[in-house]
Write a protein that holds these residues in place. Structure first.
Motif, mmCIF file in Angstrom:
data_model
loop_
_atom_site.group_PDB
_atom_site.id
_atom_site.type_symbol
_atom_site.label_atom_id
_atom_site.label_comp_id
_atom_site.label_asym_id
_atom_site.label_seq_id
_atom_site.Cartn_x
_atom_site.Cartn_y
_atom_site.Cartn_z
ATOM 1 N N PHE A 53 0.839 -1.204 0.000
ATOM 2 C CA PHE A 53 0.000 0.000 0.000
ATOM 3 C C PHE A 53 0.877 1.258 0.000
ATOM 4 N N PHE A 54 1.848 1.332 0.922
ATOM 5 C CA PHE A 54 2.648 2.555 1.035
ATOM 6 C C PHE A 54 3.700 2.682 -0.072
ATOM 7 N N ALA A 55 3.913 1.587 -0.822
ATOM 8 C CA ALA A 55 4.853 1.679 -1.950
ATOM 9 C C ALA A 55 4.214 2.440 -3.104
ATOM 10 N N LEU A 94 9.843 7.527 13.701
ATOM 11 C CA LEU A 94 9.635 6.214 13.074
ATOM 12 C C LEU A 94 8.366 6.220 12.230
ATOM 13 N N GLY A 95 8.438 5.685 11.018
ATOM 14 C CA GLY A 95 7.290 5.714 10.122
ATOM 15 C C GLY A 95 6.967 7.160 9.812
ATOM 16 N N THR A 96 8.012 7.891 9.403
ATOM 17 C CA THR A 96 7.878 9.345 9.227
ATOM 18 C C THR A 96 6.906 9.711 8.111
ATOM 19 N N GLY A 97 6.668 8.775 7.183
ATOM 20 C CA GLY A 97 5.701 9.014 6.112
ATOM 21 C C GLY A 97 6.107 10.211 5.269
ATOM 22 N N SER A 98 5.169 11.126 5.065
ATOM 23 C CA SER A 98 5.468 12.301 4.240
ATOM 24 C C SER A 98 6.238 13.357 5.036
ATOM 25 N N GLY A 99 6.666 13.021 6.233
ATOM 26 C CA GLY A 99 7.521 13.933 7.004
ATOM 27 C C GLY A 99 6.773 15.065 7.681
ATOM 28 N N ARG A 100 5.473 14.852 7.897
ATOM 29 C CA ARG A 100 4.625 15.875 8.508
ATOM 30 C C ARG A 100 5.195 16.401 9.830
ATOM 31 N N LEU A 101 5.819 15.473 10.614
ATOM 32 C CA LEU A 101 6.291 15.859 11.944
ATOM 33 C C LEU A 101 7.688 16.467 11.923
ATOM 34 N N VAL A 125 12.665 7.729 9.648
ATOM 35 C CA VAL A 125 12.802 6.369 9.098
ATOM 36 C C VAL A 125 11.452 5.939 8.547
ATOM 37 N N ASP A 126 11.470 5.340 7.367
ATOM 38 C CA ASP A 126 10.227 4.797 6.815
ATOM 39 C C ASP A 126 10.566 3.632 5.892
ATOM 40 N N ALA A 127 9.632 2.661 5.818
ATOM 41 C CA ALA A 127 9.862 1.491 4.973
ATOM 42 C C ALA A 127 9.484 1.773 3.518
ATOM 43 N N SER A 128 8.859 2.908 3.254
ATOM 44 C CA SER A 128 8.396 3.194 1.895
ATOM 45 C C SER A 128 9.254 4.279 1.240
ATOM 46 N N GLY A 152 13.993 2.068 5.966
ATOM 47 C CA GLY A 152 14.171 0.902 6.842
ATOM 48 C C GLY A 152 12.873 0.513 7.511
ATOM 49 N N ASP A 153 12.873 -0.711 8.023
ATOM 50 C CA ASP A 153 11.677 -1.267 8.644
ATOM 51 C C ASP A 153 11.809 -1.217 10.169
ATOM 52 N N LEU A 154 10.676 -1.048 10.828
ATOM 53 C CA LEU A 154 10.721 -1.020 12.294
ATOM 54 C C LEU A 154 11.237 -2.329 12.883
ATOM 55 N N ALA A 155 11.167 -3.405 12.091
ATOM 56 C CA ALA A 155 11.659 -4.680 12.614
ATOM 57 C C ALA A 155 13.186 -4.722 12.663
ATOM 58 N N ALA A 175 6.777 7.794 17.421
ATOM 59 C CA ALA A 175 6.103 6.891 16.475
ATOM 60 C C ALA A 175 4.646 7.328 16.393
ATOM 61 N N ASN A 176 4.338 8.123 15.386
ATOM 62 C CA ASN A 176 2.977 8.649 15.269
ATOM 63 C C ASN A 176 2.230 7.965 14.134
ATOM 64 N N MET A 177 1.116 7.352 14.453
ATOM 65 C CA MET A 177 0.242 6.727 13.456
ATOM 66 C C MET A 177 0.967 5.658 12.636
ATOM 67 N N VAL A 178 1.855 4.918 13.309
ATOM 68 C CA VAL A 178 2.551 3.847 12.591
ATOM 69 C C VAL A 178 2.310 2.488 13.242
ATOM 70 N N LEU A 179 2.137 2.451 14.573
ATOM 71 C CA LEU A 179 2.017 1.135 15.222
ATOM 72 C C LEU A 179 0.803 0.352 14.710
ATOM 73 N N HIS A 188 -0.124 0.011 11.880
ATOM 74 C CA HIS A 188 0.197 -0.613 10.588
ATOM 75 C C HIS A 188 1.080 -1.849 10.749
ATOM 76 N N LEU A 189 1.571 -2.097 11.959
ATOM 77 C CA LEU A 189 2.557 -3.171 12.119
ATOM 78 C C LEU A 189 1.887 -4.532 12.260
ATOM 79 N N PRO A 190 2.538 -5.585 11.745
ATOM 80 C CA PRO A 190 1.951 -6.923 11.847
ATOM 81 C C PRO A 190 1.689 -7.310 13.297
#
Ligand code: SAM
Length: 304
Positions: A112-114, A148-155, A169-172, A196-199, A213-217, A219-221
């Protein structure tokens, strides 16, 4: 009581389910694959384990997840310890299927995030209370802050206003290029963006004074498993700040936004932090600020 507990585990299929669930939270269809058993057998066995007071079940939209109860009576708690030590070994096909279940969850979010238009995910929390001001307020003076999971870098600009070194850091790769565009537009070329991945975080041990870590947990498995890696990269005494949705029933977000979990319960988050080696844990729920919006929470904890 003792007879009920012992009877519940006196079956190879149920013992396997109990052992598998000591590793995480799974739904019936995942457990059917993992245990290589029919769905009705798995459902029946889960019901017996739930009725005996060993497992809890939680409905999230259309899916029911099972886990070991956290409020186990002492006799049941020692049975859990026994199952972990002496229950069926997690190896071969069972091990592969558990890995595949987690990988399928991770892959759904990753694909999805790719490909997502980075403008789209914002719609998910539009109208809900924004955690950012609260996260910034809770952030102590820090030298290095990791988002973590910075996404579009809003923060990122807000964090850079509070710390000289900021790492996103973001996996996408797609989301990171949007973050790069945003930081460049703001003249913040010194913000370090890492794929990179949170794992397996692309960070040294104890590299961060604070982790956000905002709005990322959600999404985690398996969010509970993120804390070992977060603890590794945080220095002792460092601060972890989490912002995320409170439990909700917006099933469409699972389908449309690749959310793995329909929010997170503050009790779960406190428990994960406590088990994960954090102290001074404070999880503050913030109810929806208008009809139709989602509630959020902000959690703060100190790495031991
Ligand atoms: C909903 S966005 C949140 C973005 C940002 N934190 C914010 O508050 O605006 C979630 C982000 O987490 C990233 N993500 C999801 N799973 C991840 C994982 N396992 N490792 C690293 N990043 C991940 C996604 O690529 C996405 O950019």
């Amino acid at each position: 009581m003792a007879v009920t507990l012992l009877k519940a585990l006196a079956d190879p299929g149920r013992l396997l389910l109990a052992r598998v669930l000591s590793l995480g939270t799974f739904n019936v269809s995942e457990l059917t694959e993992i245990a290589d058993a029919g769905q009705s057998t798995v459902s029946r066995n889960l019901k017996i384990l739930v009725d005996a007071g060993l497992l809890s079940s939680r409905r999230e939209g259309r899916t029911v997840y099972y886990a070991w109860r956290r409020d186990l009576a002492p006799a049941a708690a020692s049975l859990r310890t026994w199952v972990e030590a002496h229950g069926p070994a997690i190896e071969g096909d069972v091990r592969r299927q558990i890995h595949d279940a987690w990988e399928a969850r991770r892959e759904r979010t990753a694909s999805f995030f790719a490909t997502v238009d980075p403008a789209d995910p914002a719609a998910a929390w539009l109208g809900s209370p924004d955690c950012l001001p609260l996260l910034l307020e809770a952030l102590p003076d820090s030298n290095t802050v990791v988002d973590l999971g910075t996404g579009s870098g809003r923060l990122l600009p807000g964090l850079r206003g509070r710390a000289p070194n900021v790492i996103g850091v973001d996996a996408s790769a797609a989301m990171l290029s949007e973050a790069r565009r945003r930081t460049q537009d703001a003249g913040l070329d010194d913000i370090d963006l890492r794929l990179g991945d949170l794992a397996h975080l692309p960070l040294q041990d104890h590299e961060a004074d604070a982790v956000v870590a905002n709005m990322v947990l959600h999404h985690l498995p398996e969010p509970a498993r993120a804390f070992d890696e977060i603890k590794r990269v945080l220095r002792p005494g460092g601060t972890l700040l989490i912002g995320d949705f409170l439990p909700h029933d917006q099933e469409w977000m699972r389908e449309t936004l690749a959310d793995q979990w329909l929010g997170l319960a503050p009790d779960d988050v406190s428990h994960w932090l406590d088990e994960g080696g954090f102290e001074a844990i404070d999880v503050r729920p913030i109810p929806p600020n208008q009809p139709g919006a989602l509630g959020v929470f902000v959690a703060r904890a100190t790495r031991v």
